[in-house]
Motif scaffolding. Sequence first.
Motif, PDB file in Angstrom:
ATOM      1  N   VAL A  67     -24.030  -1.562  -6.575  1.00  0.00           N
ATOM      2  CA  VAL A  67     -24.861  -1.889  -5.409  1.00  0.00           C
ATOM      3  C   VAL A  67     -25.109  -0.685  -4.513  1.00  0.00           C
ATOM      4  O   VAL A  67     -25.898  -0.771  -3.573  1.00  0.00           O
ATOM      5  CB  VAL A  67     -24.211  -3.019  -4.574  1.00  0.00           C
ATOM      6  N   PHE A  68     -24.460   0.447  -4.783  1.00  0.00           N
ATOM      7  CA  PHE A  68     -24.648   1.596  -3.894  1.00  0.00           C
ATOM      8  C   PHE A  68     -25.968   2.300  -4.201  1.00  0.00           C
ATOM      9  O   PHE A  68     -26.255   2.636  -5.362  1.00  0.00           O
ATOM     10  CB  PHE A  68     -23.497   2.593  -4.044  1.00  0.00           C
ATOM     11  N   PRO A  69     -26.784   2.562  -3.166  1.00  0.00           N
ATOM     12  CA  PRO A  69     -28.080   3.235  -3.376  1.00  0.00           C
ATOM     13  C   PRO A  69     -27.910   4.743  -3.555  1.00  0.00           C
ATOM     14  O   PRO A  69     -27.934   5.507  -2.580  1.00  0.00           O
ATOM     15  CB  PRO A  69     -28.841   2.899  -2.085  1.00  0.00           C
ATOM     16  N   LEU A  70     -27.753   5.199  -4.774  1.00  0.00           N
ATOM     17  CA  LEU A  70     -27.500   6.610  -5.048  1.00  0.00           C
ATOM     18  C   LEU A  70     -28.608   7.520  -4.533  1.00  0.00           C
ATOM     19  O   LEU A  70     -28.360   8.695  -4.233  1.00  0.00           O
ATOM     20  CB  LEU A  70     -27.323   6.834  -6.548  1.00  0.00           C
ATOM     21  N   GLU A  71     -29.823   6.990  -4.417  1.00  0.00           N
ATOM     22  CA  GLU A  71     -30.944   7.824  -3.984  1.00  0.00           C
ATOM     23  C   GLU A  71     -30.791   8.345  -2.561  1.00  0.00           C
ATOM     24  O   GLU A  71     -31.420   9.328  -2.174  1.00  0.00           O
ATOM     25  CB  GLU A  71     -32.266   7.058  -4.117  1.00  0.00           C
ATOM     26  N   ILE A  72     -29.918   7.710  -1.767  1.00  0.00           N
ATOM     27  CA  ILE A  72     -29.775   8.155  -0.376  1.00  0.00           C
ATOM     28  C   ILE A  72     -28.925   9.411  -0.260  1.00  0.00           C
ATOM     29  O   ILE A  72     -28.924  10.061   0.799  1.00  0.00           O
ATOM     30  CB  ILE A  72     -29.185   7.047   0.524  1.00  0.00           C
ATOM     31  N   LEU A  73     -28.194   9.785  -1.314  1.00  0.00           N
ATOM     32  CA  LEU A  73     -27.316  10.952  -1.228  1.00  0.00           C
ATOM     33  C   LEU A  73     -28.102  12.234  -0.956  1.00  0.00           C
ATOM     34  O   LEU A  73     -27.642  13.107  -0.227  1.00  0.00           O
ATOM     35  CB  LEU A  73     -26.505  11.100  -2.520  1.00  0.00           C
ATOM     36  N   ALA A  74     -29.292  12.343  -1.525  1.00  0.00           N
ATOM     37  CA  ALA A  74     -30.135  13.517  -1.271  1.00  0.00           C
ATOM     38  C   ALA A  74     -30.549  13.557   0.195  1.00  0.00           C
ATOM     39  O   ALA A  74     -30.617  14.628   0.805  1.00  0.00           O
ATOM     40  CB  ALA A  74     -31.365  13.492  -2.174  1.00  0.00           C
ATOM     41  N   CYS A  75     -30.816  12.389   0.761  1.00  0.00           N
ATOM     42  CA  CYS A  75     -31.210  12.304   2.165  1.00  0.00           C
ATOM     43  C   CYS A  75     -30.022  12.608   3.080  1.00  0.00           C
ATOM     44  O   CYS A  75     -30.189  13.206   4.148  1.00  0.00           O
ATOM     45  CB  CYS A  75     -31.776  10.921   2.470  1.00  0.00           C
ATOM     46  N   VAL A  76     -28.835  12.199   2.667  1.00  0.00           N
ATOM     47  CA  VAL A  76     -27.622  12.525   3.426  1.00  0.00           C
ATOM     48  C   VAL A  76     -27.438  14.030   3.494  1.00  0.00           C
ATOM     49  O   VAL A  76     -27.153  14.594   4.550  1.00  0.00           O
ATOM     50  CB  VAL A  76     -26.385  11.853   2.780  1.00  0.00           C
ATOM     51  N   SER A  77     -27.620  14.699   2.347  1.00  0.00           N
ATOM     52  CA  SER A  77     -27.519  16.155   2.294  1.00  0.00           C
ATOM     53  C   SER A  77     -28.572  16.805   3.183  1.00  0.00           C
ATOM     54  O   SER A  77     -28.304  17.789   3.880  1.00  0.00           O
ATOM     55  CB  SER A  77     -27.691  16.628   0.846  1.00  0.00           C
ATOM     56  N   LEU A  78     -29.791  16.260   3.180  1.00  0.00           N
ATOM     57  CA  LEU A  78     -30.881  16.780   4.010  1.00  0.00           C
ATOM     58  C   LEU A  78     -30.539  16.676   5.487  1.00  0.00           C
ATOM     59  O   LEU A  78     -30.682  17.638   6.239  1.00  0.00           O
ATOM     60  CB  LEU A  78     -32.170  16.007   3.700  1.00  0.00           C
ATOM     61  N   PHE A  79     -30.077  15.511   5.921  1.00  0.00           N
ATOM     62  CA  PHE A  79     -29.773  15.303   7.336  1.00  0.00           C
ATOM     63  C   PHE A  79     -28.585  16.152   7.780  1.00  0.00           C
ATOM     64  O   PHE A  79     -28.556  16.639   8.915  1.00  0.00           O
ATOM     65  CB  PHE A  79     -29.481  13.830   7.598  1.00  0.00           C
TER      66      PHE A  79
END
Length: 272
Positions: A113-125
Motif C-alpha cells: 500500500v505504500f506509494p513508492l512514487e512519492i520517494l522522488a518527491c521526498v528527495s526533491l523537497f
Amino acid sequence: MTKNPISPFYAIQSLWQHRQLILDMAGRDALGKYKGSRLGIIWSLLTPVFMLAIYTFVFSEIFRARWTSASQSKAEFAIALFSGMIMFNLFSEIINRAPTLIVSNANFVKKIVFPLEILACVSLFSAMFHMLVSTAVLLLFQLIMNTYLPWTVLLLPFAVLPLALLCLGISWFLSALGVFIRDVGQTIGLLVTGLMFLSPVFFPLSAIPEKWQGLARLNPMVFPIEMARDVLVWGKTPDWAEWGIYLLMTMVVAWAGFVSFQKTRRGFADVI
C-alpha cells in the motif's frame, strides 16, 4: 496482474493525495542529515558558505575569472557564482541520490500500500530545503553588499519550477534503473561532476566560444542557472517564451520518468 497507472494526472493526484506524508518524510530527511552533530542544522548554512569561499578564491584570484568587467569586485563575482551554485546543487543533490532511492528504502517496497512514487518527491523537497537556506544566505549577503535587492527575486520560483520537474523525472527514471543496475550510482556521480563544469556555474554563458554556443544550450542546466542569475543578481526578467518551451520540455521529461518508474516497479520486490 493489475498494471500501475502511467497517466500524468495519476501522478499529480498521487503526490497531492500524499502531500502531508511527503512533507513529513522530507522534513525528517532534511534534518536527519545533521542528527547527532553538535552544530546540527547550522551545517546547512556553513557548507554553502564554505564552498562559496573556496570557489570564489580559486576562480577570482587564481584563474582571474570575471563576469562583467575586470573592475568587478570579488563580492559581485561571489554573488554571481553563488546563484549558479544554488541551482546546480539542487540538481546534483537529487540526481546523485536517485540511483539508490529505492534500494535504500527497501522496507517500503515490501509494503503493497505504500506509494513508492512519492520517494522522488521526498528527495526533491529535502533538497529544496537546503536550496532555500542557501538562497536566504545569498540574499542576505547581496543586501549587505549592495544595500538593495531587485524586485525580480520574486520570480525565482518560476526558475525553480521547471528544474524541479526535470529533477523529478530523472529521479524517477534513475531510481528504477538503480534497482536493477547497481553501477548506475557511480556512473551518475561522474556525469554530474562533469556537467557542473560544462554548465555556466563558474562562468557566464557568453564566455563560451560562439561556435559552441548552440551545443552549450542543449545542456538542460543552462536555462535555470541563467534565469536564476538574471532574477537574483542582475534584476532582469526572463524570456517568457523560452521559459514556456523549457517548462513544456521538463513536463515531458517528468512524465516519461514517471512512466518508466511505473512500468518497472512490479519487479522491485523480486530484485531487492
